[in-house]
Design a protein around this motif. Structure first.
Motif, short mmCIF file in Angstrom:
data_model
loop_
_atom_site.label_atom_id
_atom_site.label_comp_id
_atom_site.label_asym_id
_atom_site.label_seq_id
_atom_site.Cartn_x
_atom_site.Cartn_y
_atom_site.Cartn_z
N VAL A 58 0.90 -1.20 -0.03
CA VAL A 58 0.14 0.04 0.03
C VAL A 58 0.95 1.19 0.02
O VAL A 58 1.63 1.53 0.93
CB VAL A 58 -0.92 -0.09 0.93
N PHE A 59 1.05 2.09 -1.04
CA PHE A 59 1.84 3.25 -1.11
C PHE A 59 0.88 4.27 -0.57
O PHE A 59 -0.44 4.80 -1.05
CB PHE A 59 2.06 3.44 -2.78
N ILE A 60 1.61 5.15 0.23
CA ILE A 60 0.81 6.15 0.90
C ILE A 60 1.67 7.66 0.47
O ILE A 60 2.63 7.48 0.88
CB ILE A 60 0.58 6.14 2.31
N VAL A 61 0.80 8.39 -0.15
CA VAL A 61 1.29 9.48 -0.64
C VAL A 61 0.81 10.90 -0.02
O VAL A 61 -0.45 11.08 -0.35
CB VAL A 61 1.55 9.58 -2.09
N ASP A 62 1.39 11.63 0.76
CA ASP A 62 0.85 12.59 1.33
C ASP A 62 1.95 13.62 1.84
O ASP A 62 2.92 13.24 2.63
CB ASP A 62 -0.06 12.15 2.44
N VAL A 94 -0.30 12.43 8.84
CA VAL A 94 -1.00 11.77 8.09
C VAL A 94 -0.28 10.53 7.47
O VAL A 94 -1.02 9.36 7.51
CB VAL A 94 -1.83 12.49 6.75
N ARG A 95 0.83 10.66 6.79
CA ARG A 95 1.50 9.32 6.51
C ARG A 95 1.85 8.33 7.75
O ARG A 95 1.58 7.30 7.57
CB ARG A 95 3.03 9.95 5.83
N ASP A 96 2.08 9.02 8.78
CA ASP A 96 2.36 8.14 10.10
C ASP A 96 1.08 7.23 10.59
O ASP A 96 1.26 6.14 10.70
CB ASP A 96 2.95 8.83 11.20
N SER A 97 0.17 8.19 10.63
CA SER A 97 -1.06 7.71 11.10
C SER A 97 -1.66 6.47 10.25
O SER A 97 -2.15 5.26 10.48
CB SER A 97 -2.14 8.57 11.45
N VAL A 98 -1.88 6.76 8.73
CA VAL A 98 -2.32 6.13 7.79
C VAL A 98 -1.65 4.75 7.64
O VAL A 98 -1.94 3.54 7.50
CB VAL A 98 -2.62 6.63 6.56
N GLY A 99 -0.46 4.87 7.78
CA GLY A 99 0.89 3.85 7.54
C GLY A 99 0.70 2.91 8.82
O GLY A 99 0.56 1.68 8.69
N VAL A 121 -2.80 5.32 -1.63
CA VAL A 121 -3.66 6.18 -1.14
C VAL A 121 -2.95 7.23 -1.47
O VAL A 121 -1.71 7.59 -0.88
CB VAL A 121 -3.74 5.67 0.54
N LEU A 122 -3.79 8.19 -2.21
CA LEU A 122 -3.00 9.38 -2.71
C LEU A 122 -3.79 10.87 -2.33
O LEU A 122 -4.78 10.94 -2.61
CB LEU A 122 -2.92 9.53 -4.03
N ASP A 123 -2.91 11.56 -1.49
CA ASP A 123 -3.51 13.01 -1.38
C ASP A 123 -3.56 13.83 -2.56
O ASP A 123 -2.95 13.49 -3.51
CB ASP A 123 -2.52 13.55 -0.39
N VAL A 124 -4.53 14.49 -2.39
CA VAL A 124 -5.03 15.33 -3.73
C VAL A 124 -4.29 16.87 -3.89
O VAL A 124 -3.69 16.97 -4.98
CB VAL A 124 -6.65 15.76 -3.91
N ARG A 125 -4.30 17.35 -2.75
CA ARG A 125 -3.54 18.67 -2.67
C ARG A 125 -2.19 18.39 -1.90
O ARG A 125 -1.90 18.50 -0.79
CB ARG A 125 -4.29 19.78 -2.07
N MET A 126 -1.00 18.56 -2.81
CA MET A 126 0.26 18.55 -2.43
C MET A 126 1.10 19.50 -3.21
O MET A 126 0.91 20.14 -4.41
CB MET A 126 0.93 17.21 -2.59
N PRO A 127 2.31 20.09 -2.44
CA PRO A 127 3.23 21.00 -3.15
C PRO A 127 3.84 20.39 -4.27
O PRO A 127 4.10 19.04 -4.44
CB PRO A 127 4.36 21.35 -2.07
N PHE A 176 -11.23 10.84 7.78
CA PHE A 176 -12.05 9.80 7.38
C PHE A 176 -12.04 8.90 8.42
O PHE A 176 -11.26 8.60 9.22
CB PHE A 176 -11.59 9.20 6.11
N ASN A 177 -13.20 7.82 8.35
CA ASN A 177 -13.31 6.68 9.28
C ASN A 177 -12.21 5.77 8.98
O ASN A 177 -12.03 5.33 7.68
CB ASN A 177 -14.60 6.26 8.99
N ASP A 178 -11.42 5.19 9.95
CA ASP A 178 -10.38 4.33 9.59
C ASP A 178 -10.90 3.07 9.05
O ASP A 178 -10.39 2.58 7.98
CB ASP A 178 -9.98 3.77 11.04
N GLN A 179 -12.11 2.71 9.37
CA GLN A 179 -12.48 1.27 8.81
C GLN A 179 -13.20 1.44 7.38
O GLN A 179 -12.64 0.39 6.51
CB GLN A 179 -13.92 0.56 9.52
N ALA A 180 -13.32 2.88 7.08
CA ALA A 180 -13.87 2.89 5.67
C ALA A 180 -12.34 2.96 4.84
O ALA A 180 -12.71 2.54 3.58
CB ALA A 180 -14.79 4.38 5.54
N LEU A 181 -11.56 3.68 5.28
CA LEU A 181 -10.26 3.47 4.51
C LEU A 181 -9.86 2.16 4.48
O LEU A 181 -9.36 1.73 3.09
CB LEU A 181 -9.26 4.39 5.11
#
Length: 217
Positions: free
Chosen positions: A14-18, A23-28, A60-66, A114-119
């Motif tokens: 699962v690639f997490i891009v934020d 957010v990266r730490d918590s989702v990871g 899992v990709l964030d929309v708004r990033m520098p 977002f809800n953890d279970q939903a993700l």
């Protein structure tokens, strides 16, 4: 960036891009708690540099990033033929952005928080889709390899068999004997690994090349 060692035979990642570290730490941490491999990236450019089409998983990709934003990164994936399912997340999402993302092939769009279970549900769904896509791609590649073993004459016979023509008609069209057609027919079935013409039709029509060709005709 947090990357794990991998090989082509690895389980899905699962690639997490934020760009937000928390957010990266918590989702990871959330995704790792289910036993899945995770790699995190602070920018889309870092992710695209590390990503390749051989690696199974989802994004899992964030929309708004520098720099390169999520929608632009999604387009880059498509241009490179990388079909990893994408789940967009954003703290500033709107309907228009969500529609654009889904129209471009995103699996879903979740707004922070977002809800953890939903993700997790969407991540597992994305991994199922990726596994199915890879299985179908592998099957089609195998069929393509079998097709490449056919001689030009065997291809001519096969295509007429697919059209439903009988041996006598094929022989007349190719200006050969019926016996010659029978020999080619047997070789085609053997090389394609099928027992009859019905199986041959189903096999060949499962490939995009022949499905589109004969549908167009």
């Amino acid at each position: 960036m947090n990357r794990v060692k991998h090989s082509a035979a690895d389980s899905p990642t699962v690639f997490i891009v934020d760009d937000e570290a928390d957010v990266r730490d918590s989702v990871g941490l959330l995704v790792r708690s289910t036993g899945l491999a995770v790699e995190t990236f602070a920018t889309a450019d870092e992710f695209l540099h590390a990503c390749d089409r051989e690696r199974p998983g989802c994004v899992v990709l964030d929309v708004r990033m520098p720099g390169l934003n999520g929608l632009a990164a999604q387009q880059q994936l498509l241009k490179r033929g990388i079909t990893l399912p994408v789940i967009f997340i954003s703290g500033h999402g709107d309907i228009a952005m969500a529609v654009r993302a889904v129209q471009a092939g995103a699996l879903d769009f979740l707004e922070k928080p977002f809800n953890d279970q939903a993700l997790l549900d969407r991540v597992h769904k994305a991994l199922e889709i990726d596994a199915e896509n890879r299985m179908h791609a592998a099957a089609e590649a195998d069929i393509a390899c079998r097709l490449q073993t056919l001689t030009p004459r065997e291809c001519e016979v096969m295509e007429r068999l697919i059209e439903g023509k009988v041996n006598k008609i094929i022989a007349r069209e190719l200006d050969v004997s019926t016996r010659t057609v029978e020999i080619h027919r047997a070789r085609v079935l053997h090389k394609m690994g099928v027992g009859n013409v019905s199986q041959l039709v189903r096999l060949v029509f499962s490939t995009e090349r022949y499905r589109e060709r004969f549908t167009a005709d």
